[in-house]
Write a protein that holds these residues in place. Sequence first.
Motif, PDB file in Angstrom:
ATOM      1  N   ALA A   9       0.835  -1.202   0.000  1.00  0.00           N
ATOM      2  CA  ALA A   9       0.000   0.000   0.000  1.00  0.00           C
ATOM      3  C   ALA A   9       0.875   1.261   0.000  1.00  0.00           C
ATOM      4  O   ALA A   9       0.612   2.205  -0.750  1.00  0.00           O
ATOM      5  CB  ALA A   9      -0.942  -0.001   1.195  1.00  0.00           C
ATOM      6  N   ILE A  10       1.914   1.256   0.809  1.00  0.00           N
ATOM      7  CA  ILE A  10       2.834   2.401   0.855  1.00  0.00           C
ATOM      8  C   ILE A  10       3.555   2.548  -0.476  1.00  0.00           C
ATOM      9  O   ILE A  10       3.665   3.650  -1.027  1.00  0.00           O
ATOM     10  CB  ILE A  10       3.857   2.242   2.008  1.00  0.00           C
ATOM     11  N   GLN A  11       4.039   1.433  -1.029  1.00  0.00           N
ATOM     12  CA  GLN A  11       4.743   1.481  -2.308  1.00  0.00           C
ATOM     13  C   GLN A  11       3.828   1.969  -3.423  1.00  0.00           C
ATOM     14  O   GLN A  11       4.243   2.769  -4.271  1.00  0.00           O
ATOM     15  CB  GLN A  11       5.317   0.105  -2.656  1.00  0.00           C
ATOM     16  N   LEU A  12       2.590   1.505  -3.427  1.00  0.00           N
ATOM     17  CA  LEU A  12       1.623   1.969  -4.426  1.00  0.00           C
ATOM     18  C   LEU A  12       1.376   3.468  -4.281  1.00  0.00           C
ATOM     19  O   LEU A  12       1.343   4.201  -5.284  1.00  0.00           O
ATOM     20  CB  LEU A  12       0.299   1.221  -4.280  1.00  0.00           C
ATOM     21  N   GLY A  13       1.182   3.920  -3.048  1.00  0.00           N
ATOM     22  CA  GLY A  13       0.961   5.347  -2.817  1.00  0.00           C
ATOM     23  C   GLY A  13       2.123   6.183  -3.301  1.00  0.00           C
ATOM     24  O   GLY A  13       1.932   7.201  -3.969  1.00  0.00           O
ATOM     25  N   GLY A  51      -0.955  11.380   5.366  1.00  0.00           N
ATOM     26  CA  GLY A  51      -0.462  12.423   4.468  1.00  0.00           C
ATOM     27  C   GLY A  51      -0.305  11.928   3.042  1.00  0.00           C
ATOM     28  O   GLY A  51      -0.724  12.591   2.083  1.00  0.00           O
ATOM     29  N   LEU A  52       0.297  10.768   2.896  1.00  0.00           N
ATOM     30  CA  LEU A  52       0.458  10.172   1.565  1.00  0.00           C
ATOM     31  C   LEU A  52      -0.899   9.869   0.954  1.00  0.00           C
ATOM     32  O   LEU A  52      -1.122  10.114  -0.234  1.00  0.00           O
ATOM     33  CB  LEU A  52       1.310   8.907   1.658  1.00  0.00           C
ATOM     34  N   PHE A  53      -1.812   9.373   1.768  1.00  0.00           N
ATOM     35  CA  PHE A  53      -3.167   9.081   1.290  1.00  0.00           C
ATOM     36  C   PHE A  53      -3.821  10.336   0.715  1.00  0.00           C
ATOM     37  O   PHE A  53      -4.424  10.288  -0.357  1.00  0.00           O
ATOM     38  CB  PHE A  53      -4.024   8.512   2.419  1.00  0.00           C
ATOM     39  N   SER A  54      -3.688  11.463   1.399  1.00  0.00           N
ATOM     40  CA  SER A  54      -4.285  12.714   0.922  1.00  0.00           C
ATOM     41  C   SER A  54      -3.718  13.124  -0.426  1.00  0.00           C
ATOM     42  O   SER A  54      -4.454  13.544  -1.319  1.00  0.00           O
ATOM     43  CB  SER A  54      -4.054  13.836   1.932  1.00  0.00           C
ATOM     44  N   GLU A  55      -2.406  12.993  -0.581  1.00  0.00           N
ATOM     45  CA  GLU A  55      -1.768  13.350  -1.851  1.00  0.00           C
ATOM     46  C   GLU A  55      -2.216  12.420  -2.977  1.00  0.00           C
ATOM     47  O   GLU A  55      -2.497  12.871  -4.091  1.00  0.00           O
ATOM     48  CB  GLU A  55      -0.252  13.300  -1.704  1.00  0.00           C
ATOM     49  N   VAL A  56      -2.293  11.131  -2.676  1.00  0.00           N
ATOM     50  CA  VAL A  56      -2.712  10.152  -3.681  1.00  0.00           C
ATOM     51  C   VAL A  56      -4.162  10.382  -4.076  1.00  0.00           C
ATOM     52  O   VAL A  56      -4.510  10.299  -5.258  1.00  0.00           O
ATOM     53  CB  VAL A  56      -2.481   8.714  -3.165  1.00  0.00           C
ATOM     54  N   GLN A  57      -5.016  10.687  -3.123  1.00  0.00           N
ATOM     55  CA  GLN A  57      -6.428  10.939  -3.418  1.00  0.00           C
ATOM     56  C   GLN A  57      -6.588  12.107  -4.389  1.00  0.00           C
ATOM     57  O   GLN A  57      -7.424  12.060  -5.284  1.00  0.00           O
ATOM     58  CB  GLN A  57      -7.217  11.211  -2.137  1.00  0.00           C
ATOM     59  N   LYS A  58      -5.794  13.155  -4.224  1.00  0.00           N
ATOM     60  CA  LYS A  58      -5.855  14.298  -5.138  1.00  0.00           C
ATOM     61  C   LYS A  58      -5.510  13.873  -6.558  1.00  0.00           C
ATOM     62  O   LYS A  58      -6.171  14.269  -7.520  1.00  0.00           O
ATOM     63  CB  LYS A  58      -4.910  15.404  -4.669  1.00  0.00           C
ATOM     64  N   ILE A  59      -4.478  13.060  -6.688  1.00  0.00           N
ATOM     65  CA  ILE A  59      -4.058  12.587  -8.012  1.00  0.00           C
ATOM     66  C   ILE A  59      -5.136  11.703  -8.630  1.00  0.00           C
ATOM     67  O   ILE A  59      -5.481  11.855  -9.803  1.00  0.00           O
ATOM     68  CB  ILE A  59      -2.716  11.827  -7.911  1.00  0.00           C
ATOM     69  N   LEU A  60      -5.693  10.796  -7.833  1.00  0.00           N
ATOM     70  CA  LEU A  60      -6.720   9.903  -8.365  1.00  0.00           C
ATOM     71  C   LEU A  60      -8.000  10.655  -8.724  1.00  0.00           C
ATOM     72  O   LEU A  60      -8.673  10.302  -9.685  1.00  0.00           O
ATOM     73  CB  LEU A  60      -6.998   8.769  -7.379  1.00  0.00           C
ATOM     74  N   GLU A  61      -8.338  11.682  -7.972  1.00  0.00           N
ATOM     75  CA  GLU A  61      -9.506  12.504  -8.321  1.00  0.00           C
ATOM     76  C   GLU A  61      -9.275  13.228  -9.652  1.00  0.00           C
ATOM     77  O   GLU A  61     -10.177  13.310 -10.481  1.00  0.00           O
ATOM     78  CB  GLU A  61      -9.818  13.511  -7.209  1.00  0.00           C
ATOM     79  N   LEU A  62      -8.071  13.751  -9.836  1.00  0.00           N
ATOM     80  CA  LEU A  62      -7.738  14.405 -11.104  1.00  0.00           C
ATOM     81  C   LEU A  62      -7.830  13.403 -12.250  1.00  0.00           C
ATOM     82  O   LEU A  62      -8.412  13.704 -13.302  1.00  0.00           O
ATOM     83  CB  LEU A  62      -6.334  15.011 -11.043  1.00  0.00           C
ATOM     84  N   ASN A  63      -7.280  12.203 -12.055  1.00  0.00           N
ATOM     85  CA  ASN A  63      -7.365  11.164 -13.082  1.00  0.00           C
ATOM     86  C   ASN A  63      -8.820  10.833 -13.396  1.00  0.00           C
ATOM     87  O   ASN A  63      -9.179  10.628 -14.560  1.00  0.00           O
ATOM     88  CB  ASN A  63      -6.631   9.897 -12.628  1.00  0.00           C
ATOM     89  N   LYS A  64      -9.641  10.778 -12.373  1.00  0.00           N
ATOM     90  CA  LYS A  64     -11.057  10.469 -12.561  1.00  0.00           C
ATOM     91  C   LYS A  64     -11.749  11.567 -13.376  1.00  0.00           C
ATOM     92  O   LYS A  64     -12.562  11.280 -14.247  1.00  0.00           O
ATOM     93  CB  LYS A  64     -11.723  10.310 -11.201  1.00  0.00           C
ATOM     94  N   GLU A  65     -11.398  12.816 -13.080  1.00  0.00           N
ATOM     95  CA  GLU A  65     -11.994  13.935 -13.820  1.00  0.00           C
ATOM     96  C   GLU A  65     -11.561  13.936 -15.286  1.00  0.00           C
ATOM     97  O   GLU A  65     -12.310  14.375 -16.151  1.00  0.00           O
ATOM     98  CB  GLU A  65     -11.592  15.258 -13.170  1.00  0.00           C
ATOM     99  N   GLU A  66     -10.364  13.438 -15.560  1.00  0.00           N
ATOM    100  CA  GLU A  66      -9.815  13.476 -16.917  1.00  0.00           C
ATOM    101  C   GLU A  66     -10.087  12.206 -17.716  1.00  0.00           C
ATOM    102  O   GLU A  66      -9.769  12.154 -18.892  1.00  0.00           O
ATOM    103  CB  GLU A  66      -8.301  13.694 -16.851  1.00  0.00           C
ATOM    104  N   ARG A  67     -10.674  11.198 -17.119  1.00  0.00           N
ATOM    105  CA  ARG A  67     -10.796   9.916 -17.813  1.00  0.00           C
ATOM    106  C   ARG A  67     -11.647   9.997 -19.071  1.00  0.00           C
ATOM    107  O   ARG A  67     -11.378   9.305 -20.046  1.00  0.00           O
ATOM    108  CB  ARG A  67     -11.281   8.826 -16.884  1.00  0.00           C
ATOM    109  N   HIS A  68     -12.650  10.845 -19.086  1.00  0.00           N
ATOM    110  CA  HIS A  68     -13.468  10.952 -20.294  1.00  0.00           C
ATOM    111  C   HIS A  68     -12.660  11.554 -21.443  1.00  0.00           C
ATOM    112  O   HIS A  68     -12.872  11.217 -22.601  1.00  0.00           O
ATOM    113  CB  HIS A  68     -14.740  11.769 -20.022  1.00  0.00           C
ATOM    114  N   ILE A  69     -11.709  12.400 -21.116  1.00  0.00           N
ATOM    115  CA  ILE A  69     -10.849  12.987 -22.147  1.00  0.00           C
ATOM    116  C   ILE A  69      -9.922  11.915 -22.714  1.00  0.00           C
ATOM    117  O   ILE A  69      -9.764  11.796 -23.932  1.00  0.00           O
ATOM    118  CB  ILE A  69     -10.046  14.172 -21.578  1.00  0.00           C
ATOM    119  N   ARG A  70      -9.305  11.111 -21.823  1.00  0.00           N
ATOM    120  CA  ARG A  70      -8.422  10.034 -22.283  1.00  0.00           C
ATOM    121  C   ARG A  70      -9.191   9.036 -23.126  1.00  0.00           C
ATOM    122  O   ARG A  70      -8.699   8.551 -24.151  1.00  0.00           O
ATOM    123  CB  ARG A  70      -7.772   9.331 -21.092  1.00  0.00           C
ATOM    124  N   GLY A  71     -10.417   8.719 -22.736  1.00  0.00           N
ATOM    125  CA  GLY A  71     -11.240   7.786 -23.507  1.00  0.00           C
ATOM    126  C   GLY A  71     -11.571   8.333 -24.877  1.00  0.00           C
ATOM    127  O   GLY A  71     -11.520   7.617 -25.873  1.00  0.00           O
TER     128      GLY A  71
END
Length: 85
Positions: A9-13, A51-71
């Motif tokens: 989990a830490i390595q993934l984050g 702290g790492l979780f908060s940073e990762v969540q921001k990145i994943l939220e951005l990815n989620k917002e952009e997924r329709h563009i990538r598709g």
Amino acid sequence: MKGNPEERAIQLGEYIKETGATVRAAAKAFGISKSTVHKDITSRLPRLNRGLFSEVQKILELNKEERHIRGGMATKEKYASLHRS
């Protein structure tokens, strides 16, 4: 990449934080399923490193917002390559 789920989990984050990877890209890089990545990030990481979780969540939220563009870009490229053939 089996092993200790807490270490994973830490390595993934850290990987997602450093690369901005999507859940799918992280799963592929670590050789695990998307479900495992999601479980590690949403369930284990908050308990281990808030702290790492908060940073990762921001990145994943951005990815989620952009997924329709990538598709849309993937579909555009698919039909452009078919047209060129």
